[in-house]
Every structure is written in C-alpha cells, then in structure tokens.
Scaffold this motif. Structure first.
Motif, PDB file in Angstrom:
ATOM      1  N   ILE A   1      13.012   9.889  -1.302  1.00 32.80           N
ATOM      2  CA  ILE A   1      13.800   9.026  -0.401  1.00 32.80           C
ATOM      3  C   ILE A   1      13.920   7.629  -0.995  1.00 32.80           C
ATOM      4  O   ILE A   1      15.011   7.049  -1.051  1.00 32.80           O
ATOM      5  CB  ILE A   1      13.157   8.985   1.003  1.00 32.80           C
ATOM      6  N   GLU A   2      12.791   7.084  -1.468  1.00 34.29           N
ATOM      7  CA  GLU A   2      12.798   5.739  -2.051  1.00 34.29           C
ATOM      8  C   GLU A   2      13.614   5.696  -3.340  1.00 34.29           C
ATOM      9  O   GLU A   2      14.366   4.747  -3.565  1.00 34.29           O
ATOM     10  CB  GLU A   2      11.357   5.262  -2.314  1.00 34.29           C
TER      11      GLU A   2
ATOM     12  N   LEU B   1       5.667  13.393  -2.636  1.00 32.81           N
ATOM     13  CA  LEU B   1       6.942  13.591  -3.330  1.00 32.81           C
ATOM     14  C   LEU B   1       8.158  13.376  -2.438  1.00 32.81           C
ATOM     15  O   LEU B   1       9.114  12.728  -2.849  1.00 32.81           O
ATOM     16  CB  LEU B   1       6.982  14.986  -3.959  1.00 32.81           C
ATOM     17  N   GLU B   2       8.119  13.911  -1.217  1.00 33.80           N
ATOM     18  CA  GLU B   2       9.302  13.785  -0.347  1.00 33.80           C
ATOM     19  C   GLU B   2       9.653  12.324  -0.063  1.00 33.80           C
ATOM     20  O   GLU B   2      10.811  11.929  -0.163  1.00 33.80           O
ATOM     21  CB  GLU B   2       9.112  14.539   0.984  1.00 33.80           C
ATOM     22  N   ASN B   3       8.649  11.512   0.251  1.00 31.58           N
ATOM     23  CA  ASN B   3       8.923  10.092   0.508  1.00 31.58           C
ATOM     24  C   ASN B   3       9.310   9.351  -0.768  1.00 31.58           C
ATOM     25  O   ASN B   3      10.128   8.427  -0.725  1.00 31.58           O
ATOM     26  CB  ASN B   3       7.739   9.418   1.198  1.00 31.58           C
TER      27      ASN B   3
ATOM     28  N   GLU C   1      16.984   3.509  -4.342  1.00 34.33           N
ATOM     29  CA  GLU C   1      17.004   2.645  -5.527  1.00 34.33           C
ATOM     30  C   GLU C   1      18.080   3.055  -6.527  1.00 34.33           C
ATOM     31  O   GLU C   1      18.195   2.463  -7.595  1.00 34.33           O
ATOM     32  CB  GLU C   1      15.620   2.671  -6.190  1.00 34.33           C
ATOM     33  N   GLY C   2      18.870   4.086  -6.191  1.00 27.47           N
ATOM     34  CA  GLY C   2      19.968   4.502  -7.050  1.00 27.47           C
ATOM     35  C   GLY C   2      19.589   5.456  -8.169  1.00 27.47           C
ATOM     36  O   GLY C   2      20.378   5.691  -9.085  1.00 27.47           O
TER      37      GLY C   2
ATOM     38  N   ASN D   1       0.828  -1.203   0.000  1.00 23.78           N
ATOM     39  CA  ASN D   1       0.000   0.000   0.000  1.00 23.78           C
ATOM     40  C   ASN D   1       0.855   1.242   0.000  1.00 23.78           C
ATOM     41  O   ASN D   1       0.564   2.211  -0.684  1.00 23.78           O
ATOM     42  CB  ASN D   1      -0.945   0.011   1.212  1.00 23.78           C
ATOM     43  N   ARG D   2       1.941   1.243   0.784  1.00 23.70           N
ATOM     44  CA  ARG D   2       2.841   2.396   0.793  1.00 23.70           C
ATOM     45  C   ARG D   2       3.493   2.561  -0.569  1.00 23.70           C
ATOM     46  O   ARG D   2       3.608   3.658  -1.082  1.00 23.70           O
ATOM     47  CB  ARG D   2       3.914   2.230   1.871  1.00 23.70           C
TER      48      ARG D   2
END
Length: 174
Positions: free
Chosen positions: A119-120, A114-116, A124-125, A30-31
């Motif tokens: 981060i992801e 957008l902020e999270n 993931e490069g 879900n996230r």
C-alpha cells in the motif's frame, strides 16, 4: 494576574501540543521502520547451465546444493534465537521469471507486513508487478526499481520454511 494565567495557559498548551506532535511523529516512524526491508531473502541470477554451475559452487566454494540452489541458514539480529534463511538460486539464461526486467539477476528482500508495505509503495509511485502470492512459508510480490530491476519481496514464515526444507532433505549452507 490575568497575564500570568494567560502565560501559564499558553505554556501548558504549547507543552501539550509538543507532546502530542512528538507522539504522532514517533508512531509514524515506528510504523515506517517496521514495514521495510529486514534482510536479503534471496539472490537469483541467470546462467547457461544451472546444474553444472551449481555443481561448481558446491565443489569449489562448499555450498550445500539442492535442485533450487543453496539455502543459507543464519540467526536473526533482532532475535538471535530465531533462524533466518536466504535462498541462492541459478536460473536458465532463457528464463522469463525476471521479466519485465532484462537484467541477469534478481534480489529477494525479506520484509515485514507485506500487504501494508505494498500500500505504501503504491502511494510512493513504485511499480508493483503482481498481486501477493501466499504460501505456507511466506508471502511474495514483485516490484520494479527505478532502473527496471525486478525485485522480489518476501514476508517469510521461517519456521514453516525450515520444516519444509527438512521434509525435502535439504541441507543448508551455514
């Protein structure tokens, strides 16, 4: 008797472990589903004479044109009572706005959180080119894909975006 209790305990433990694992995986999915692209926010490309080409698109294809291009208005699939917008813009062929990409186009994708997402993407490069820019009508950041195409990510505030366009007298293409 002890074997029955042991068996019952093992079954109960396996069941609880399975439920817990399913909950963790479901929450993670879900996230992940919430933090990615929700639509196309804009299509931008370079041309020799943006003013002349905007005029051509208005005359021959019926786009409602403004100084930035055209704003397409539509209703969101997840909630058909909410409007969404996609910006179509022409840039002078000498613009540096698409840099470091050498391509003649750039796509803007609408995203949630957008902020999270940034981060992801960093984990993931993915190459993140700048920091998040904040405006009343949304947040923006730029990234590069594998082929060095510059991509703009936009977490929109469609209500403010629409009001801003109305204040400017911008007509949308519907």
């Amino acid at each position: 008797m002890k074997k029955s209790y042991l068996f019952l305990f093992a079954m109960l433990g396996s069941f609880c472990f399975g439920i817990t694992l399913q909950s963790i995986v479901s929450n993670q999915m879900n996230r992940t589903a919430k933090k990615r692209v929700t639509g196309i926010g804009g299509v931008f490309f370079k041309c020799k004479d943006p003013k002349k080409l905007r005029s051509w698109y208005q005359k021959h294809l019926g786009l409602s044109i403004n100084d930035y291009g055209s704003v397409f208005e539509w209703f969101q699939g997840a909630d058909s009572t909410k409007k969404g917008f996609t910006q179509w813009s022409l840039f002078d062929e000498k613009t540096n706005y698409f840099s470091p990409s050498t391509k003649d186009f750039m796509i803007n994708y609408r995203v949630e959180d957008l902020e999270n997402l940034i981060i992801e993407l960093k984990k993931e490069g993915v190459t993140v080119l700048d920091s998040v820019e904040r405006y009343d009508y949304g947040k923006f950041v730029h990234i590069l894909d594998l082929e060095k195409n510059k991509i703009e990510l936009w977490e929109p505030n469609d209500i403010v975006y629409e009001k801003m366009g109305q204040t400017m007298g911008v007509k949308t293409t519907k």
